[in-house]
Design a protein around this motif. Structure first.
Motif, PDB file in Angstrom:
ATOM      1  N   ALA A   1       0.858  -1.185   0.000  1.00  0.00           N
ATOM      2  CA  ALA A   1       0.000   0.000   0.000  1.00  0.00           C
ATOM      3  C   ALA A   1       0.887   1.225   0.000  1.00  0.00           C
ATOM      4  CB  ALA A   1      -0.900  -0.004   1.229  1.00  0.00           C
ATOM      5  N   LEU A   2       0.578   2.130  -0.922  1.00  0.00           N
ATOM      6  CA  LEU A   2       1.385   3.345  -1.033  1.00  0.00           C
ATOM      7  C   LEU A   2       0.509   4.556  -0.804  1.00  0.00           C
ATOM      8  CD1 LEU A   2       3.173   2.371  -4.358  1.00  0.00           C
ATOM      9  CD2 LEU A   2       4.083   2.111  -2.051  1.00  0.00           C
ATOM     10  N   PRO A   3       1.056   5.613  -0.238  1.00  0.00           N
ATOM     11  CA  PRO A   3       0.257   6.824  -0.085  1.00  0.00           C
ATOM     12  C   PRO A   3      -0.014   7.444  -1.458  1.00  0.00           C
ATOM     13  CG  PRO A   3       2.513   7.218   0.579  1.00  0.00           C
ATOM     14  CD  PRO A   3       2.412   5.776   0.259  1.00  0.00           C
ATOM     15  N   GLY A   4      -1.052   8.261  -1.527  1.00  0.00           N
ATOM     16  CA  GLY A   4      -1.408   8.870  -2.804  1.00  0.00           C
ATOM     17  C   GLY A   4      -0.309   9.754  -3.353  1.00  0.00           C
TER      18      GLY A   4
ATOM     19  N   TYR B   1      12.105  -9.714   1.078  1.00  0.00           N
ATOM     20  CA  TYR B   1      12.418 -11.080   0.685  1.00  0.00           C
ATOM     21  C   TYR B   1      12.511 -11.986   1.903  1.00  0.00           C
ATOM     22  CZ  TYR B   1      14.717 -14.993  -1.640  1.00  0.00           C
ATOM     23  OH  TYR B   1      15.030 -16.228  -2.130  1.00  0.00           O
ATOM     24  N   ASN B   2      13.062 -11.440   2.966  1.00  0.00           N
ATOM     25  CA  ASN B   2      13.153 -12.172   4.224  1.00  0.00           C
ATOM     26  C   ASN B   2      11.757 -12.612   4.682  1.00  0.00           C
ATOM     27  OD1 ASN B   2      14.761 -12.961   6.601  1.00  0.00           O
ATOM     28  ND2 ASN B   2      13.469 -11.460   7.640  1.00  0.00           N
ATOM     29  N   ALA B   3      10.814 -11.688   4.594  1.00  0.00           N
ATOM     30  CA  ALA B   3       9.444 -11.979   5.026  1.00  0.00           C
ATOM     31  C   ALA B   3       8.798 -13.019   4.106  1.00  0.00           C
ATOM     32  CB  ALA B   3       8.626 -10.693   5.040  1.00  0.00           C
ATOM     33  N   VAL B   4       9.088 -12.946   2.813  1.00  0.00           N
ATOM     34  CA  VAL B   4       8.495 -13.896   1.863  1.00  0.00           C
ATOM     35  C   VAL B   4       9.113 -15.277   2.054  1.00  0.00           C
ATOM     36  CG1 VAL B   4       8.331 -14.497  -0.590  1.00  0.00           C
ATOM     37  CG2 VAL B   4       7.948 -12.143   0.136  1.00  0.00           C
ATOM     38  N   ARG B   5      10.434 -15.300   2.117  1.00  0.00           N
ATOM     39  CA  ARG B   5      11.172 -16.553   2.128  1.00  0.00           C
ATOM     40  C   ARG B   5      10.909 -17.362   3.390  1.00  0.00           C
ATOM     41  NH1 ARG B   5      15.438 -18.908  -0.480  1.00  0.00           N
ATOM     42  NH2 ARG B   5      17.051 -19.844   0.807  1.00  0.00           N
ATOM     43  N   HIS B   6      10.715 -16.674   4.500  1.00  0.00           N
ATOM     44  CA  HIS B   6      10.560 -17.404   5.750  1.00  0.00           C
ATOM     45  C   HIS B   6       9.098 -17.520   6.156  1.00  0.00           C
ATOM     46  CE1 HIS B   6      14.783 -17.455   5.741  1.00  0.00           C
ATOM     47  NE2 HIS B   6      14.870 -16.141   5.772  1.00  0.00           N
ATOM     48  N   ASN B   7       8.237 -17.463   5.136  1.00  0.00           N
ATOM     49  CA  ASN B   7       6.817 -17.651   5.389  1.00  0.00           C
ATOM     50  C   ASN B   7       6.449 -19.077   4.979  1.00  0.00           C
ATOM     51  OD1 ASN B   7       4.113 -16.849   5.953  1.00  0.00           O
ATOM     52  ND2 ASN B   7       4.730 -14.760   5.409  1.00  0.00           N
ATOM     53  N   GLN B   8       5.201 -19.409   5.102  1.00  0.00           N
ATOM     54  CA  GLN B   8       4.771 -20.730   4.647  1.00  0.00           C
ATOM     55  C   GLN B   8       3.681 -20.553   3.601  1.00  0.00           C
ATOM     56  OE1 GLN B   8       4.503 -20.719   8.525  1.00  0.00           O
ATOM     57  NE2 GLN B   8       3.028 -19.069   8.156  1.00  0.00           N
ATOM     58  N   PRO B   9       3.388 -21.605   2.834  1.00  0.00           N
ATOM     59  CA  PRO B   9       2.325 -21.475   1.838  1.00  0.00           C
ATOM     60  C   PRO B   9       1.031 -20.987   2.489  1.00  0.00           C
ATOM     61  CG  PRO B   9       3.492 -23.528   1.525  1.00  0.00           C
ATOM     62  CD  PRO B   9       4.027 -22.926   2.775  1.00  0.00           C
ATOM     63  N   GLY B  10       0.386 -20.054   1.836  1.00  0.00           N
ATOM     64  CA  GLY B  10      -0.830 -19.472   2.400  1.00  0.00           C
ATOM     65  C   GLY B  10      -0.534 -18.276   3.288  1.00  0.00           C
ATOM     66  N   GLY B  11       0.727 -17.963   3.440  1.00  0.00           N
ATOM     67  CA  GLY B  11       1.120 -16.848   4.296  1.00  0.00           C
ATOM     68  C   GLY B  11       0.966 -15.508   3.577  1.00  0.00           C
ATOM     69  N   HIS B  12       1.169 -14.435   4.331  1.00  0.00           N
ATOM     70  CA  HIS B  12       1.017 -13.093   3.782  1.00  0.00           C
ATOM     71  C   HIS B  12       2.209 -12.208   4.119  1.00  0.00           C
ATOM     72  CE1 HIS B  12      -3.063 -14.672   4.459  1.00  0.00           C
ATOM     73  NE2 HIS B  12      -3.371 -14.032   3.344  1.00  0.00           N
ATOM     74  N   VAL B  13       2.452 -11.313   3.212  1.00  0.00           N
ATOM     75  CA  VAL B  13       3.432 -10.257   3.484  1.00  0.00           C
ATOM     76  C   VAL B  13       2.809  -8.952   3.014  1.00  0.00           C
ATOM     77  CG1 VAL B  13       5.712  -9.323   2.967  1.00  0.00           C
ATOM     78  CG2 VAL B  13       5.421 -11.785   3.204  1.00  0.00           C
ATOM     79  N   ALA B  14       2.835  -7.935   3.875  1.00  0.00           N
ATOM     80  CA  ALA B  14       2.293  -6.632   3.496  1.00  0.00           C
ATOM     81  C   ALA B  14       3.378  -5.572   3.655  1.00  0.00           C
ATOM     82  CB  ALA B  14       1.095  -6.290   4.379  1.00  0.00           C
ATOM     83  N   VAL B  15       3.500  -4.748   2.640  1.00  0.00           N
ATOM     84  CA  VAL B  15       4.479  -3.655   2.684  1.00  0.00           C
ATOM     85  C   VAL B  15       3.691  -2.355   2.647  1.00  0.00           C
ATOM     86  CG1 VAL B  15       6.480  -2.625   1.579  1.00  0.00           C
ATOM     87  CG2 VAL B  15       6.119  -5.089   1.418  1.00  0.00           C
ATOM     88  N   ILE B  16       3.830  -1.554   3.684  1.00  0.00           N
ATOM     89  CA  ILE B  16       3.037  -0.325   3.778  1.00  0.00           C
ATOM     90  C   ILE B  16       3.961   0.880   3.912  1.00  0.00           C
ATOM     91  CG2 ILE B  16       1.221   0.862   5.061  1.00  0.00           C
ATOM     92  CD1 ILE B  16       0.677  -2.072   6.259  1.00  0.00           C
ATOM     93  N   LEU B  17       3.825   1.759   2.938  1.00  0.00           N
ATOM     94  CA  LEU B  17       4.578   3.010   3.001  1.00  0.00           C
ATOM     95  C   LEU B  17       3.619   4.098   3.460  1.00  0.00           C
ATOM     96  CD1 LEU B  17       7.143   4.676   2.405  1.00  0.00           C
ATOM     97  CD2 LEU B  17       6.293   4.976   0.082  1.00  0.00           C
ATOM     98  N   ASP B  18       4.036   4.847   4.457  1.00  0.00           N
ATOM     99  CA  ASP B  18       3.165   5.869   5.032  1.00  0.00           C
ATOM    100  C   ASP B  18       3.981   7.088   5.410  1.00  0.00           C
ATOM    101  OD1 ASP B  18       0.473   6.174   5.495  1.00  0.00           O
ATOM    102  OD2 ASP B  18       0.396   4.343   6.726  1.00  0.00           O
ATOM    103  N   THR B  19       3.282   8.212   5.504  1.00  0.00           N
ATOM    104  CA  THR B  19       3.985   9.379   6.028  1.00  0.00           C
ATOM    105  C   THR B  19       3.514   9.597   7.462  1.00  0.00           C
ATOM    106  OG1 THR B  19       2.278  10.674   4.930  1.00  0.00           O
ATOM    107  CG2 THR B  19       4.427  10.609   3.889  1.00  0.00           C
ATOM    108  N   LEU B  20       4.438  10.000   8.335  1.00  0.00           N
ATOM    109  CA  LEU B  20       4.109  10.326   9.721  1.00  0.00           C
ATOM    110  C   LEU B  20       4.217  11.839   9.808  1.00  0.00           C
ATOM    111  CD1 LEU B  20       6.414   7.650  11.389  1.00  0.00           C
ATOM    112  CD2 LEU B  20       4.017   7.380  10.769  1.00  0.00           C
ATOM    113  N   GLY B  21       3.054  12.497   9.780  1.00  0.00           N
ATOM    114  CA  GLY B  21       3.105  13.951   9.695  1.00  0.00           C
ATOM    115  C   GLY B  21       3.587  14.307   8.297  1.00  0.00           C
ATOM    116  N   THR B  22       4.287  15.410   8.166  1.00  0.00           N
ATOM    117  CA  THR B  22       4.765  15.795   6.839  1.00  0.00           C
ATOM    118  C   THR B  22       6.261  15.583   6.705  1.00  0.00           C
ATOM    119  OG1 THR B  22       4.964  18.038   7.696  1.00  0.00           O
ATOM    120  CG2 THR B  22       2.983  17.542   6.426  1.00  0.00           C
TER     121      THR B  22
END
Lengths: 489, 223
Positions: free
Chosen positions: A365-368, A389-410
Motif C-alpha cells: 500500500a502506497l500513499p497517494g 524477501y526475508n518476510a516472503v522466504r521465511h513464510n509458509q504457503p498461504g502466508g502473507h506479506v504486506a508492505v506499507i509506506l506511510d507518512t508520519l506527519g509531513t
C-alpha cells in the motif's frame, strides 16, 4: 648532467668573463700607459741636438730607434741614429730594464707638412688621419685590434720641410702588467679554487650516492627497511624525508595487504555462499529432468523451490556486492532524491513472482502522494528488498506479506513490512539490530542466510540515518519498520 | 489492439527470452541485436523500448541520448550494474524506468504493462471501473447500469477505493478519510461498513480484503 660537471661548468661560466674583463682592462691601461710613455720619450728626443739636421739631410732614409723604458715612463733613453745604411739600428745601450722580456725599441719616422713621408718604410697615413692630425701637436694613432703596436704623431716645433712631423712607433709589450701581475701566478688561485670546489663536492656526491643506494634498498625490501639518517644538513633532511615516506608507504602497504586479505576472504566466502544455493538449484533441476524422463508429472513444489533458489542467489550476490561497498573504509554514497513509492513498487515486482511460487501473498500500500527521500537508491532498494524477501522466504504457503509506506506527519516516512510467518523469538528480536548478528533459528541453510541480508539493511539504515526496528506482528510474524526523514536534500 | 515493443538486447539467449515472454504477454515485439542510432521512422508505432545498456556498437546511454532527441517513447532500461551512478545517469538521460538483472519474466512484463497502463478514466467527475460506475457529482453508483443505493459513508468509502482502483488502501487511510471519530467509531467500524458495501455491490466481490493492509477495489482489467 652529473653534479660535478654541472659545478665545473657553473664555475667556469662565472670565472671566465671576469678573467676576460680583467685582461681587457689591463690591455686598455697598458695601451694608455704605452702611449703616454711614447709621447714623453718622443718629446725628449725632439729636444736633442742635431737630429733635425740629419733628418733634413736624408728624409727618405732617416729613422731612429730608441727604447722607452717600459710603459710607465722612459728613463734617459739612448738614442741611436740611422746613418742611411740600416733602417733599424739596435739601440746601443743595454736592453731596457723592463725585465727579461724582449721589448722592441721605439722607432721614428719623419713626415712633411702634408703628412707624407719620403721614407718608404714609414707607414702611410690615411687621408682622414691626415685631416685630424694636421696642425695638432700630438696625435695618437688608432691602434689596430689585438695589436701590441702604439703609434703617436708629434709636430716638431716650427717644423717645416720633410721633417715637420715625427711618428714614433712603440709597443705595449709585455702583454700584461698594468693591473694584473706580469707573471701568470694569478691563474694559480683561480685553478686552486676551481679544484677546491670540485673536491668539496666529492663527499657530498658520495653521501647522495649512499642515500640513493639506501632508498633503493628500502624500495627493494618493500619499505620494511628504513633509510638511515646521518648528520643534520640538507642531505640528512632529504634522508629523513625519504625515511618518512618509506614509513608512510609501509603503513599504506600494510593497509593494502590487509584489505587484499579481506577481499580474498570475501571472495572465498562469496564463492562458498553462492555455491550452496547453486548446488541446491542444480539438484532441483536434475529432479525435474528425472521426473520428466520417467514420465512423472513435474512437482510444482520442486519448480517453486528451484525458482526460489535462483532468486536467492540473485539477492545474495546483490548483498555481497553491497557488503563489499559497505566494508570499504568510506562507502561512497550516491545520494539523490529517491521516489520511495517507485522503489517499493520495484521491490514488490521483484519478489512477487517468487512469492507466487511459494504461495505467499505479497501486497503493498502506497500513499497517494509520492514520498521522496534523500538516499543512495541502490543501497536503499537492496535494504528494503532484503526485508521484504526475508518476510516472503521465511513464510509458509498461504502466508502473507504486506508492505506499507506511510507518512508520519509531513516530515517523516515509515516503511513497514509485516508477515504472518513464524516470526523471531522475543529474545532475539532486540539483537537483530546488533552488528553482525546472525539469527539462530534455522531459517535458512546458507551460513550467512537471513542474518546477512538484515545486517546489510541495518548498515544501510545506519549510513542513511534511518531507524530500523523489529517487532512481533499481530499475527505472530515479524514486523520491520524503517523510519526516516522525508524530502530531498 | 496489440502494442508494439522494441527490444534492444545483444545477448542471444536473453533477447530471445525477452522477445518470447513479451510476445506471450500480448505485445508485438521487434528485436534489435546491436546498439546503433535509431531512425525516427523505426519508432513509428512503438509504444515502449526495452533497452540493455551494455551493447556492442553504440552504448545504451548514447543510444538513449540520441533517441530522446526526437522521441518521447517510454524507455525501460535493463542494467546488469547495481551502481547508483548508472541508474541516475540513465534516468537523467531520459529513461523512464530501469530493471536490474537478474529479473523474472513476470517482473519485466508487469513493469512494461505498468508503464503502458492508461490512467483510470475520469470524465466529468465520473469513474468507470469495469461494470462499476461512480458519478461523484451526483453521488450515484451503478453496477452494470443498475443503480445501487449507498449511504454517505459507503459512497465515500467506495470513492476512496475507486480512486486507487487496483491498489490496496490501508484501513487507517480509509478510516481517516471517511470516518468521523466522534460519530462513526474506529477502524473496526470500517470493516462493518465494507461488508455492507460488498453486499450492496452484489456478487463478483469487487472489494478485496488485503492482509495486513486493508482493502482494494479490483481494477476490472483483464490481465
Amino acid at each position: 648532467m652529473r653534479l660535478r660537471s654541472r659545478l665545473a661548468l657553473a664555475t667556469a661560466a662565472a670565472a671566465l668573463p671576469l678573467v676576460l674583463a680583467l685582461v681587457w682592462w689591463d690591455a686598455q691601461a697598458q695601451q694608455r700607459a704605452a702611449e703616454t710613455a711614447l709621447i714623453e720619450f718622443t718629446r725628449s728626443h725632439l729636444e736633442r741636438e742635431g737630429w733635425h739636421a740629419r733628418c733634413e739631410a736624408a728624409p727618405e732614409t732617416w729613422s731612429a730607434d730608441g727604447a722607452p723604458d717600459g710603459p710607465r715612463g722612459p728613463r734617459a733613453p739612448d738614442e741611436a741614429e740611422a746613418h742611411g745604411a740600416a733602417p733599424h739600428e739596435p739601440p746601443p745601450g743595454a736592453p731596457p730594464p723592463g725585465g727579461p722580456r724582449h721589448r722592441r725599441p721605439a722607432q721614428f719616422f719623419a713626415y712633411d707638412e702634408a703628412l707624407g713621408s719620403r721614407n718608404p718604410s714609414a707607414p702611410v697615413l690615411s687621408e682622414g688621419l691626415k685631416q685630424s692630425a694636421r696642425g695638432r701637436d700630438v696625435t695618437v694613432l688608432p691602434a689596430p685590434w689585438r695589436s701590441a703596436t702604439v703609434e703617436v704623431l708629434l709636430r716638431v716645433a716650427d717644423g717645416q720641410g720633410p721633417c715637420a712631423y715625427l711618428l714614433a712607433r712603440g709597443t705595449t709589450e709585455p702583454w700584461l702588467g698594468a693591473i694584473l701581475p706580469t707573471t701568470r701566478i694569478w691563474i694559480t688561485p683561480l685553478v686552486v679554487m676551481f679544484a677546491a670546489a670540485l673536491l668539496a663536492l666529492g663527499p657530498v656526491i658520495a653521501r647522495i650516492r649512499r642515500l640513493t643506494e639506501a632508498v633503493r634498498r628500502s624500495a627493494l625490501s618493500h619499505y620494511t627497511e628504513g633509510v638511515a639518517v646521518v648528520g643534520d644538513d640538507e642531505i640528512a633532511e632529504l634522508a629523513r624525508a625519504f625515511d618518512g615516506a618509506a614509513r608512510d608507504l609501509r603503513v599504506e602497504l600494510g593497509e593494502k595487504d590487509r584489505r587484499e586479505q579481506a577481499l580474498r576472504e570475501f571472495l572465498a566466502n562469496t564463492t562458498h555462499d553462492v555455491m550452496i544455493p547453486l548446488t541446491v538449484l542444480q539438484g532441483h533441476l536434475a529432479g525435474v529432468r528425472a521426473d520428466l524422463a520417467s514420465g512423472k508429472p513435474i512437482e510444482p513444489a520442486t519448480l517453486a523451490a528451484a525458482m526460489d533458489e535462483a532468486h536467492y542467489i540473485g539477492a545474495l550476490i546483490g548483498n555481497l556486492a553491497l557488503a563489499a561497498k559497505l566494508d570499504s573504509d568510506s562507502p561512497d554514497l550516491h545520494r539523490g532524491t529517491v521516489d520511495l513509492n517507485a522503489l517499493v513498487t520495484r521491490v514488490i515486482a521483484r519478489h512477487r513472482p517468487v512469492a507466487r511460487q511459494l504461495e505467499v501473498e505479497l501486497e503493498s500500500a502506497l500513499p497517494g502522494a509520492v514520498v521522496s527521500v534523500d538516499a543512495d537508491v541502490t543501497m536503499l532498494e537492496q535494504a528494503v528488498s532484503n526485508v521484504v524477501y526475508n518476510a516472503v522466504r521465511h513464510n509458509q504457503p498461504g502466508g502473507h506479506v504486506a508492505v506499507i509506506l506511510d507518512t508520519l506527519g509531513t516530515e517523516r516516512f515509515r516503511l513497514r513490512v509485516l508477515d504472518d510467518g513464524p516470526g523471531i523469538p522475543a529474545g532475539e528480536l532486540a539483537r537483530l539490530v546488533e552488528r553482525g548478528f546472525r539469527g539462530n533459528a534455522a531459517r535458512t541453510r546458507a551460513p550467512n542466510g537471513q542474518g546477512f541480508g538484515l545486517d546489510i539493511t541495518r548498515r544501510v539504515a545506519e549510513l542513511h540515518g534511518l531507524t530500523l526496528s523489529f517487532d512481533r506482528s499481530q499475527d505472530g510474524g515479524l514486523q520491520v519498520d524503517l523510519e526516516g526523514a522525508c524530502g530531498a536534500r | 489492439m496489440t502494442k508494439r515493443v522494441l527490444i534492444i538486447e545483444d545477448d542471444e539467449q536473453l533477447g530471445a527470452q525477452l522477445d518470447s515472454h513479451l510476445s506471450k504477454a500480448g505485445f508485438a515485439t521487434t528485436w534489435l541485436k546491436a546498439g546503433r542510432e535509431l531512425a525516427p521512422d523505426e519508432l513509428q508505432g512503438v509504444e515502449l523500448v526495452v533497452l540493455d545498456l551494455m551493447l556492442p556498437g553504440l552504448h545504451g546511454f548514447d543510444l538513449l541520448k540520441r533517441l530522446r532527441a526526437f522521441s518521447d517513447v517510454p524507455v525501460l532500461v535493463l542494467s546488469a550494474r547495481s551502481d547508483t551512478t548508472d541508474k541516475v545517469r540513465g534516468l537523467r538521460l531520459g529513461a523512464d524506468d530501469y530493471l536490474t538483472k537478474p529479473f523474472w519474466p513476470e517482473e519485466l512484463v508487469e513493469r512494461v504493462r505498468a508503464r503502458l497502463r492508461r490512467p483510470v478514466l475520469e470524465r466529468a467527475g465520473a469513474l468507470q471501473i469495469g461494470a462499476l460506475r461512480i458519478d461523484k457529482e451526483r453521488r450515484t453508483v451503478s453496477v452494470e447500469a443498475a443503480p445501487v443505493a449507498l449511504t454517505r459513508l459507503e459512497f465515500d468509502l467506495l470513492v476512496a477505493l475507486a480512486e486507487r482502483a487496483g491498489s490496496a488502501v490501508t484501513r487507517q487511510a480509509l478510516a481517516q478519510r471517511v470516518l468521523d471519530p466522534d460519530r462513526d467509531g474506529d477502524e473496526r467500524t470500517l470493516d462493518v461498513h465494507v461488508s455492507r458495501l460488498r453486499k450492496k455491490l452484489g456478487p463478483g466481490n469487487l472489494i478485496e480484503t488485503v492482509w495486513g493492509i486493508g482493502y482494494r477495489l479490483a481494477s476490472g482489467r483483464d490481465e
